[in-house]
Design an enzyme around this catalytic site. Structure first.
Site, PDB file in Angstrom:
ATOM      1  CG  HIS A   1      -4.079  37.618  33.231  1.00 20.38           C
ATOM      2  ND1 HIS A   1      -3.971  37.330  31.763  1.00 20.38           N
ATOM      3  CD2 HIS A   1      -3.750  36.416  33.562  1.00 20.38           C
ATOM      4  CE1 HIS A   1      -4.210  36.114  31.298  1.00 20.38           C
ATOM      5  NE2 HIS A   1      -3.659  35.417  32.460  1.00 20.38           N
ATOM      6  CG  ASP A   2      -3.763  44.358  38.020  1.00 20.49           C
ATOM      7  OD1 ASP A   2      -3.443  45.116  37.064  1.00 20.49           O
ATOM      8  OD2 ASP A   2      -4.011  44.733  39.275  1.00 20.49           O
TER       9      ASP A   2
ATOM     10  CG  ASP B   1      -1.073  48.982  38.193  1.00 19.48           C
ATOM     11  OD1 ASP B   1      -1.709  47.760  37.851  1.00 19.48           O
ATOM     12  OD2 ASP B   1      -0.341  49.649  37.593  1.00 19.48           O
TER      13      ASP B   1
ATOM     14  N   GLY C   1       2.377  46.472  37.756  1.00 15.00           N
ATOM     15  CA  GLY C   1       2.439  45.123  38.385  1.00 15.00           C
ATOM     16  C   GLY C   1       0.910  45.256  39.125  1.00 15.00           C
TER      17      GLY C   1
ATOM     18  CB  SER D   1      -3.203  49.016  34.995  1.00 13.55           C
ATOM     19  OG  SER D   1      -2.468  47.732  34.783  1.00 13.55           O
TER      20      SER D   1
ATOM     21  CG  HIS E   1      -3.052  26.442  35.034  1.00  9.07           C
ATOM     22  ND1 HIS E   1      -2.078  26.527  33.937  1.00  9.07           N
ATOM     23  CD2 HIS E   1      -3.651  27.898  35.175  1.00  9.07           C
ATOM     24  CE1 HIS E   1      -1.975  27.716  33.493  1.00  9.07           C
ATOM     25  NE2 HIS E   1      -2.937  28.646  34.239  1.00  9.07           N
TER      26      HIS E   1
ATOM     27  CB  ILE F   1     -10.182  19.777  44.698  1.00 10.98           C
ATOM     28  CG1 ILE F   1     -11.771  19.420  44.723  1.00 10.98           C
ATOM     29  CG2 ILE F   1      -9.659  19.383  45.843  1.00 10.98           C
ATOM     30  CD1 ILE F   1     -11.956  17.571  44.728  1.00 10.98           C
TER      31      ILE F   1
ATOM     32  CG  ASP G   1     -14.234  30.087  29.981  1.00 12.72           C
ATOM     33  OD1 ASP G   1     -14.490  29.101  30.415  1.00 12.72           O
ATOM     34  OD2 ASP G   1     -14.325  31.225  30.616  1.00 12.72           O
TER      35      ASP G   1
ATOM     36  CB  THR H   1     -10.070  17.502  41.020  1.00 12.79           C
ATOM     37  OG1 THR H   1      -8.554  17.785  41.047  1.00 12.79           O
ATOM     38  CG2 THR H   1     -10.393  16.084  41.283  1.00 12.79           C
TER      39      THR H   1
END
Ligand code: HEM
Ligand SMILES: *[C@@H]1O[C@H](CO)[C@@H](O)[C@H](O)[C@H]1NC(C)=O
Length: 360
Positions: free
Chosen positions: A71-72, A86, A84, A88, A196, A219, A202, A216
């Protein structure tokens, strides 16, 4: 601290005969040899993360650190701006955490943020987030060890909104988002599916946390490429939310974006190609995550500190399998040019995949 640094500054100059050049190598205080002595200061940070944040597990904290890396990094666009990889998302959390796609990152920063602040004297927020993500992978059986580059400048501003993909985005939108940043379709499928495979939600299933995306979640394997290709039959919890579709495996949740990547004609053969191909997944995914870590950065201006990343845990699980009670008939064949690999069914009764224990 001063004592540690003077120890780690021990420089051994070793002449390298191969190319006639003299390469300076440094032995850090813990015995790790690095090409650039500036990397030694990262070793106590890595140790703190493995012992006190991840605690040697491919669990909630490791999953969160990998999602944070993404996500950053992805929040940059050739037309809309953003820095990108960085940092932020942490430094400008007051802005970026209000973006819908960053739902749940507040919990990740609750866990990871104190470590970032604690080590802010030795590294920037951007470096820290990418380091934590690279180290998180070394907690997961089967995950690749990726290189780590140090030297990202502090972020200048919050990233603009709408750059992080959402699970209700179309395949075309997802491919163009990654494509404009230099990712091939194959890399895009590998980095989404691969991540994934060690993940869960959540905030997708109302009132339930840590619902895995595959059987799994601790793993790094190709099971998600199988589980998502099975015909969906059920929603975990009460009904569905935006971006969620029916899953085939009790106890798991399926994102619409993963479901469509497995079925859209632009991506389905790539998706299928990773099912039961651990080596291909680990290498394509590793390459793509490293690419994420360099978004907005110039690699030649960074210092290669890859030596500080712990060893990978070699994959020690068997082939991908069909869940108990399901057969190849339950695979929704989508790729038109090759059949889905033939897999055997796990013995035993149908069970529900346990949820992922949440970090305190
Ligand atoms: C189309 C692209 C993607 C979409 C739409 C997407 C969406 C999501 C969503 C909705 C969640 C659940 C969040 C929650 O409810 O807690 C999630 C979890 C996660 N994602 Fe992605 N994701 C994408 C790509 C990626 C990539 C490229 C990475 C890493 C390189 C990544 C890493 C993770 C991880 C590790 C989690 C689990 C977090 C946890 O268990 O706490 N995702 N993703
Ligand atoms: C979140 O933002 C606040 C200021 O808005 C800042 O004080 C804090 O350090 C930030 N958290 C992290 C982990 O960077």
């Amino acid at each position: 601290m001063a004592f540690k640094q003077s120890l780690s500054a021990l420089v051994l100059a070793l002449p390298l005969l191969a190319n006639g050049l003299v390469t300076r190598r440094t032995v850090c205080a813990d015995g790790t040899t690095v090409a650039n002595g500036a990397c030694c200061k990262l070793i106590p940070v890595v140790q703190d993360l493995t012992e006190n944040l991840f605690e040697g597990e491919c669990g909630d904290a490791a999953h969160g650190a990998l999602r944070l890396l993404f996500h950053d990094a992805i929040a940059i666009s050739p037309t809309l701006g953003g820095g990108g990889a960085d940092g932020s998302i942490a430094v400008f959390n007051a802005t970026e955490l209000t973006f819908h796609a960053n739902t749940g990152i507040d919990d990740v920063l609750d866990a990871v943020g104190p470590f970032l602040l604690k080590h802010a004297d030795v590294m920037s927020a951007g470096d820290f987030i990418q380091l934590a993500g690279a180290v998180s992978l070394t907690q997961c059986n089967g995950a690749p060890r990726i290189p780590f580059m140090m030297g990202r400048a502090p972020p200048k501003a919050a990233a603009p909104n709408l750059l992080v993909p959402e699970p209700f985005d179309s395949v075309q939108d997802i491919l163009s988002r990654f494509g404009e940043l230099g990712f091939t379709t194959e890399e895009t499928v590998a980095v989404i599916g691969g991540s994934h495979s060690i993940a869960g939600a959540d905030d997708v299933v109302p009132n339930e946390e840590g619902i895995p995306f595959d059987q799994t979640p601790d793993i790094f394997d190709t099971q998600i490429f199988v589980d998502v290709q099975l015909r969906g039959t059920l929603f975990p919890g009460q009904g569905n939310t935006q971006g969620e579709v029916e899953t085939a495996v009790p106890g798991t949740v399926r994102l619409q974006s993963d479901h469509l990547l497995a079925r859209d004609s632009a991506t389905n053969c790539f998706w299928q190609s990773f099912a039961n191909n651990q080596a291909k997944l680990a290498s394509t995914f590793g390459q793509a995550v490293f690419k994420l870590s360099l978004l907005g950065q110039t690699q030649s201006k960074l210092i290669d500190c890859s030596e500080v990343i712990p060893k990978a845990i070699p994959f020690s699980h068997g082939p991908a399998t069909l869940p108990p009670g399901q057969t190849m008939e339950d695979i929704e064949q989508a790729c038109a040019t090759a059949p889905f690999p033939t897999l055997s069914t796990q013995p035993g009764p149908v069970t529900s995949v346990p949820s992922i224990p949440q970090a305190a």
